[in-house]
Design a protein around this motif. Sequence first.
Motif, PDB file in Angstrom:
ATOM      1  N   HIS A 203       0.863  -1.180   0.000  1.00  0.00           N
ATOM      2  CA  HIS A 203       0.000   0.000   0.000  1.00  0.00           C
ATOM      3  C   HIS A 203       0.900   1.232   0.000  1.00  0.00           C
ATOM      4  N   ILE A 204       0.890   1.946  -1.104  1.00  0.00           N
ATOM      5  CA  ILE A 204       1.793   3.077  -1.249  1.00  0.00           C
ATOM      6  C   ILE A 204       1.023   4.309  -1.697  1.00  0.00           C
ATOM      7  N   ASN A 205       1.638   5.451  -1.538  1.00  0.00           N
ATOM      8  CA  ASN A 205       1.030   6.735  -1.882  1.00  0.00           C
ATOM      9  C   ASN A 205       1.027   6.895  -3.406  1.00  0.00           C
ATOM     10  N   LEU A 206      -0.148   6.773  -4.003  1.00  0.00           N
ATOM     11  CA  LEU A 206      -0.291   6.895  -5.450  1.00  0.00           C
ATOM     12  C   LEU A 206      -1.189   8.055  -5.850  1.00  0.00           C
ATOM     13  N   THR A 207      -1.630   8.855  -4.898  1.00  0.00           N
ATOM     14  CA  THR A 207      -2.610   9.898  -5.221  1.00  0.00           C
ATOM     15  C   THR A 207      -2.215  11.291  -4.759  1.00  0.00           C
ATOM     16  N   HIS A 208      -1.409  11.402  -3.717  1.00  0.00           N
ATOM     17  CA  HIS A 208      -1.040  12.723  -3.202  1.00  0.00           C
ATOM     18  C   HIS A 208       0.430  12.749  -2.806  1.00  0.00           C
ATOM     19  N   ARG A 209       1.264  12.439  -3.790  1.00  0.00           N
ATOM     20  CA  ARG A 209       2.711  12.503  -3.559  1.00  0.00           C
ATOM     21  C   ARG A 209       3.136  13.957  -3.730  1.00  0.00           C
TER      22      ARG A 209
ATOM     23  N   ALA B  69      -1.633  18.776 -21.086  1.00  0.00           N
ATOM     24  CA  ALA B  69      -0.363  18.350 -20.490  1.00  0.00           C
ATOM     25  C   ALA B  69      -0.032  16.947 -20.987  1.00  0.00           C
ATOM     26  N   PHE B  70       1.253  16.677 -21.127  1.00  0.00           N
ATOM     27  CA  PHE B  70       1.682  15.372 -21.615  1.00  0.00           C
ATOM     28  C   PHE B  70       1.375  14.300 -20.584  1.00  0.00           C
ATOM     29  N   TYR B  71       0.651  13.275 -21.022  1.00  0.00           N
ATOM     30  CA  TYR B  71       0.326  12.131 -20.166  1.00  0.00           C
ATOM     31  C   TYR B  71       1.220  10.958 -20.562  1.00  0.00           C
ATOM     32  N   GLN B  72       2.115  10.589 -19.662  1.00  0.00           N
ATOM     33  CA  GLN B  72       3.020   9.474 -19.914  1.00  0.00           C
ATOM     34  C   GLN B  72       2.364   8.213 -19.359  1.00  0.00           C
ATOM     35  N   ASP B  73       1.863   7.364 -20.276  1.00  0.00           N
ATOM     36  CA  ASP B  73       1.120   6.188 -19.816  1.00  0.00           C
ATOM     37  C   ASP B  73       2.021   5.011 -19.480  1.00  0.00           C
ATOM     38  N   MET B  74       3.336   5.169 -19.616  1.00  0.00           N
ATOM     39  CA  MET B  74       4.263   4.118 -19.222  1.00  0.00           C
ATOM     40  C   MET B  74       4.966   4.528 -17.926  1.00  0.00           C
ATOM     41  N   ILE B  75       4.935   3.653 -16.955  1.00  0.00           N
ATOM     42  CA  ILE B  75       5.603   3.844 -15.667  1.00  0.00           C
ATOM     43  C   ILE B  75       4.978   5.005 -14.892  1.00  0.00           C
TER      44      ILE B  75
ATOM     45  N   SER C 292       2.433   7.051 -15.533  1.00  0.00           N
ATOM     46  CA  SER C 292       0.968   7.024 -15.538  1.00  0.00           C
ATOM     47  C   SER C 292       0.370   8.307 -14.972  1.00  0.00           C
ATOM     48  N   GLY C 293       0.931   9.418 -15.359  1.00  0.00           N
ATOM     49  CA  GLY C 293       0.440  10.708 -14.895  1.00  0.00           C
ATOM     50  C   GLY C 293       0.862  11.819 -15.823  1.00  0.00           C
ATOM     51  N   LEU C 294       0.411  13.024 -15.514  1.00  0.00           N
ATOM     52  CA  LEU C 294       0.783  14.208 -16.274  1.00  0.00           C
ATOM     53  C   LEU C 294       2.173  14.649 -15.837  1.00  0.00           C
ATOM     54  N   ASN C 295       3.014  14.977 -16.798  1.00  0.00           N
ATOM     55  CA  ASN C 295       4.406  15.323 -16.492  1.00  0.00           C
ATOM     56  C   ASN C 295       4.677  16.772 -16.841  1.00  0.00           C
ATOM     57  N   ALA C 296       5.006  17.561 -15.835  1.00  0.00           N
ATOM     58  CA  ALA C 296       5.294  18.979 -16.067  1.00  0.00           C
ATOM     59  C   ALA C 296       6.536  19.141 -16.925  1.00  0.00           C
TER      60      ALA C 296
ATOM     61  N   GLN D 292       5.297  23.866  -6.515  1.00  0.00           N
ATOM     62  CA  GLN D 292       6.109  22.696  -6.849  1.00  0.00           C
ATOM     63  C   GLN D 292       5.305  21.743  -7.725  1.00  0.00           C
ATOM     64  N   TRP D 293       6.033  20.883  -8.423  1.00  0.00           N
ATOM     65  CA  TRP D 293       5.415  19.813  -9.202  1.00  0.00           C
ATOM     66  C   TRP D 293       5.974  18.480  -8.746  1.00  0.00           C
ATOM     67  N   PRO D 294       5.109  17.495  -8.475  1.00  0.00           N
ATOM     68  CA  PRO D 294       5.619  16.125  -8.340  1.00  0.00           C
ATOM     69  C   PRO D 294       6.045  15.621  -9.703  1.00  0.00           C
ATOM     70  N   GLU D 295       6.758  14.499  -9.743  1.00  0.00           N
ATOM     71  CA  GLU D 295       7.241  14.031 -11.039  1.00  0.00           C
ATOM     72  C   GLU D 295       6.086  13.705 -11.977  1.00  0.00           C
ATOM     73  N   ALA D 296       5.057  13.061 -11.476  1.00  0.00           N
ATOM     74  CA  ALA D 296       3.878  12.765 -12.288  1.00  0.00           C
ATOM     75  C   ALA D 296       2.642  13.107 -11.468  1.00  0.00           C
ATOM     76  N   ILE D 297       1.606  13.589 -12.169  1.00  0.00           N
ATOM     77  CA  ILE D 297       0.434  14.154 -11.510  1.00  0.00           C
ATOM     78  C   ILE D 297      -0.810  13.378 -11.908  1.00  0.00           C
ATOM     79  N   HIS D 298      -1.596  12.980 -10.925  1.00  0.00           N
ATOM     80  CA  HIS D 298      -2.827  12.227 -11.150  1.00  0.00           C
ATOM     81  C   HIS D 298      -3.775  13.061 -12.002  1.00  0.00           C
ATOM     82  N   PRO D 299      -4.225  12.549 -13.158  1.00  0.00           N
ATOM     83  CA  PRO D 299      -5.066  13.370 -14.044  1.00  0.00           C
ATOM     84  C   PRO D 299      -6.392  13.786 -13.424  1.00  0.00           C
ATOM     85  N   ALA D 300      -6.897  13.023 -12.444  1.00  0.00           N
ATOM     86  CA  ALA D 300      -8.197  13.332 -11.850  1.00  0.00           C
ATOM     87  C   ALA D 300      -8.080  14.166 -10.580  1.00  0.00           C
ATOM     88  N   THR D 301      -7.186  13.769  -9.673  1.00  0.00           N
ATOM     89  CA  THR D 301      -7.100  14.454  -8.381  1.00  0.00           C
ATOM     90  C   THR D 301      -6.167  15.650  -8.398  1.00  0.00           C
TER      91      THR D 301
END
Length: 750
Positions: free
Chosen positions: A97-103, A578-584, A586-590, A624-633
Motif C-alpha cells: 500500500h503506497i502513496n499513489l494519489t497525493h505525492r 499536459a503530456f500524459y506518460q502512460d508508461m511507468i 501514468s500521470g501528467l508530467n510537467a 512545486q510539481w511532483p514528477e507525475a500528476i494524477h489526471p483526476a485528483t
Amino acid sequence: MTWLKWLPWRYVVRYVAHKNGFIDPIALLARLHNFAQPSEVGEPIELLRAGVVFHARGLINSRVIQHNLDWVWPYWISRQFDPADASFIPRAFSITHINLTHRNWTAIGLPDCPELPIVDPRGLLTPFLDGWSLDSWVVPEQGDCLLPSRSLQSQQQLLLSGNVSVRTKTSEHGMTLISEASVELEDGAAVCKLRLKAKSAQSGHLVLALRPQNPEGVSFIHQVKLNSERTAWQVDDNKQVRFSQAAQRHHVSTYRQGDVYIHLQDAKEQADGVCDVGMVTAAAMFALPAEQWQELEVSVPLATEQQVQYQQDAWQQEKQKCCKLVCPDEHYQFLYDAALASLILHSPEDVYPGPYTYKRFWFRDAAFIIHALLCAGLTERAERALNQFPPRQTLLGYFRSQEGEWDANGEVLWILKRYFDMTGRQLPEDWHSAVQSGARWIGRKRLPDKADIPHAGLLPPGFSAEHLGPNDYYYWDDFWGVAGLQAAAEMFAPTDKALQQEFSDEAGKFSAAIDNSLAHCQKRLKRPGMPASPYRRLDAGAIGSLAAGYPAQLWAADDPRLLDTVEFLLQRCFVKNAFYQDMIHSGLNAYLTLHVAQVLLRAKDPRYLTLMDAVAELASPTGQWPEAIHPATGGGCMGDGHHVWAAAEWLLMIRNCFVREEGPQLVLCSGVPQRWLTSADPVRFGPAPTSFGAVSIEITLTGSEQAQVSWQADWHAAGAAPAVEVCLPGYQPVKVAATDSTVTLTKAEA
C-alpha cells in the motif's frame, strides 16, 4: 559472475519453488526479458534497490494502516483510504500500500545544508530523510477536533522572503490552526523550526504530536522520553525535539495500545514510552483558552554535532546572484522565484532531483538541473556540481551513475560545453582526459554501422530513462551521444585539432546512422514522426526523441521529423493540455510537457503558451510539481513530490521565452506572452547568461501599436556580439546587430 552458471542454483531455486507451490521464478524472469531487446544489462541496480525499499515500506503499510484506520494518518492516507473520496484506491490483493494519489510535499532548508526537511499538504513536518514526523492538532474540551490531515480544505503558501518557509492554515468548527515550518540558524547550526499558532471558540488544547509516519507511510519510532522540565522529547536516543514552553499535559502510547490520539482525555499521564514494534506515538498538550491565540515554537536540531557553520544571510547572498524576472503575472512570477529556491536548496554539492524519493544522483537529472543553474546565473553552484563528475567516470571512460543508461556520457559532455560557453572559458587541461575518454567511450559503445538493419550504428539496448519503456535501442540515447561528440569536438577546437576532427567525424557517422535508422521507421510507419526506438510504434515513449530539438538542438527548428513527432504527441498523448506518460509514470508530467513546449517555441508555434499555462495550473499551492500528476485528483502519483527537474524546466522555459541561442544568433522575447504587455510598467529579465555573454532585457509599451525592446549585455569578448532577432509575439520580428541595444517594434497585422 559467469562462474555461477556452473552451479546448480537454478535447479535449486526451481525445486524449492515447485515444492512450495510457487511459480518457477527462473522461467518467469526469462519471459519478462522476452519483452525487451536483448541487452548486456537489465534494470539499473539503483532503481531495483530503490524499488525494493519503496515496496518494503508499502508492505509494512499494508500490515499496519488498514487495520488501524482509527489512527490519525497523513493526508494521503486519509484521502486514498476513504471510499467516499475521489482519491480512493481499492486494496484487494495489493501486496503493498503506497502513496499513489497525493505525492506532494515541499522542501525547506538553507543553501548548502544537506538536510532537507519536507512538509506535506496539511503541514505534516518530516525533519529527517525518510524519518518520523511532527503533526499539530486542536483538541477542544467537547466536540470534534481539528485534525489537518482529515480536513478537505486548507491553505498553504511557500514564503520566499528571508528563509524559505511553508505556511499552512486550517480552519474548522470554530477552530484555526496555523503552522509555519522553516530551517534557521542557531549559533551557526541548522535547526528545523515549526511555529504553531492556534485559536478556538471553546477552551481546549493545542497538541504537538510525534508521529511514526511520513508522506510515504510508516516510519518507526521505538522510544520517546519527555525531559524533566517538560520542554523536550528525546526520540530514539539520537534526535531531540524542543518546545518553547512546558507541556501542560503529556501522553505516550504504543502500537498495542493504539494511537495516542485516542488517549488524549486519559487522566493518567506518561512521560516516556517504548514500543518493540516501532510505533510509539506521543502528544505534548498546551492549554488553549477560549478565543485566545496560543503560540508554540518547536525546534529540531538537524545535526547531532555542529559540523558546518552556515552563513546568516545565505539566502540573500544566493538570490543576489540570480537572473531575475519582473512581470505582471503574479503566478508565473511566483513559480519562477520558487524554482530558483528549489535549485539553490537541492545543490549543496551534488545536485538532487528531489528532497526525498530522489535524493540521489543521476547524470541525466544533473545535466538538466545544472543547465538551469547556469541559466539562472548560479555559476559557482554549477561548477561545484560539475566537479563531482570525474570521480564517477570509469577507467573505460563511462560516466556511470547507473549501469545501462547510455545517455549519460553525451549529457555530461553537452553540459560541460554549455558551462564553458556560458562562462566564456576554454576547456582546462585537468578536464582533457575525462572529456577525451568520455567521447571515445561513445564511439566504442556504438554498434557496427555496416549492417543493413534499423539499429546499425546506434547505441546498444539500454534502460535509458525509465519512462521510455523496457531495454531498447533508444533514440534518446543516440541523440545525446551525437550531442556529446559534437560538444567534445568543439571543446577541443582551440587546443587540439586532431581530437576535434576525430570527434567531429565520429559525430557525423553517428548522425548518419540515426538518419538511416529513422528512414527505416518512416517507411514502416508511413510518416516522419520518430518512435522511441527503431522497433517501436509511435507511443508516449516518442517524447524522448524530441531531444534532437530540445535541448540538444541537433536539428533545425522546422525539421519535419521533429514537428510530426510533436503533432502525434499532442493528438494522442495529451490530457488537459499536459503530456500524459502512460508508461511507468501514468500521470501528467510537467517537465516533459515543457520539452514539447520548447520544441514549439523554437518552431514559432503559439501553442507553446497553452502548454506553459497548463503546467502553471498543475503546480501545487507551494509552487512545486511532483514528477507525475494524477489526471483526476491533481495530486502526485509517482516519483518525488517536489521534483527539481520540473522546477529546472520551468526556469529554462521562462529563460528561453526571453532569450535563447539559435546557432550564431540570439533570439529575444520570442515567448513573452502578449498579455504581459498591458501597461507602461516594463517587463524585465536578466542578467541572463548565454553562450555569448550575459544579457538583461527590458520590454516597454510605447503606444497602442508599438513596444520597445532594449537590452544591455556583457559580451565575453570585444567584438563577440552576436546577431540578434527580436520576435516579440504579436509584433513584427526584427533582425538587428546586438550593438544596437534598442529596437522599436510595430504590432503585426491580425
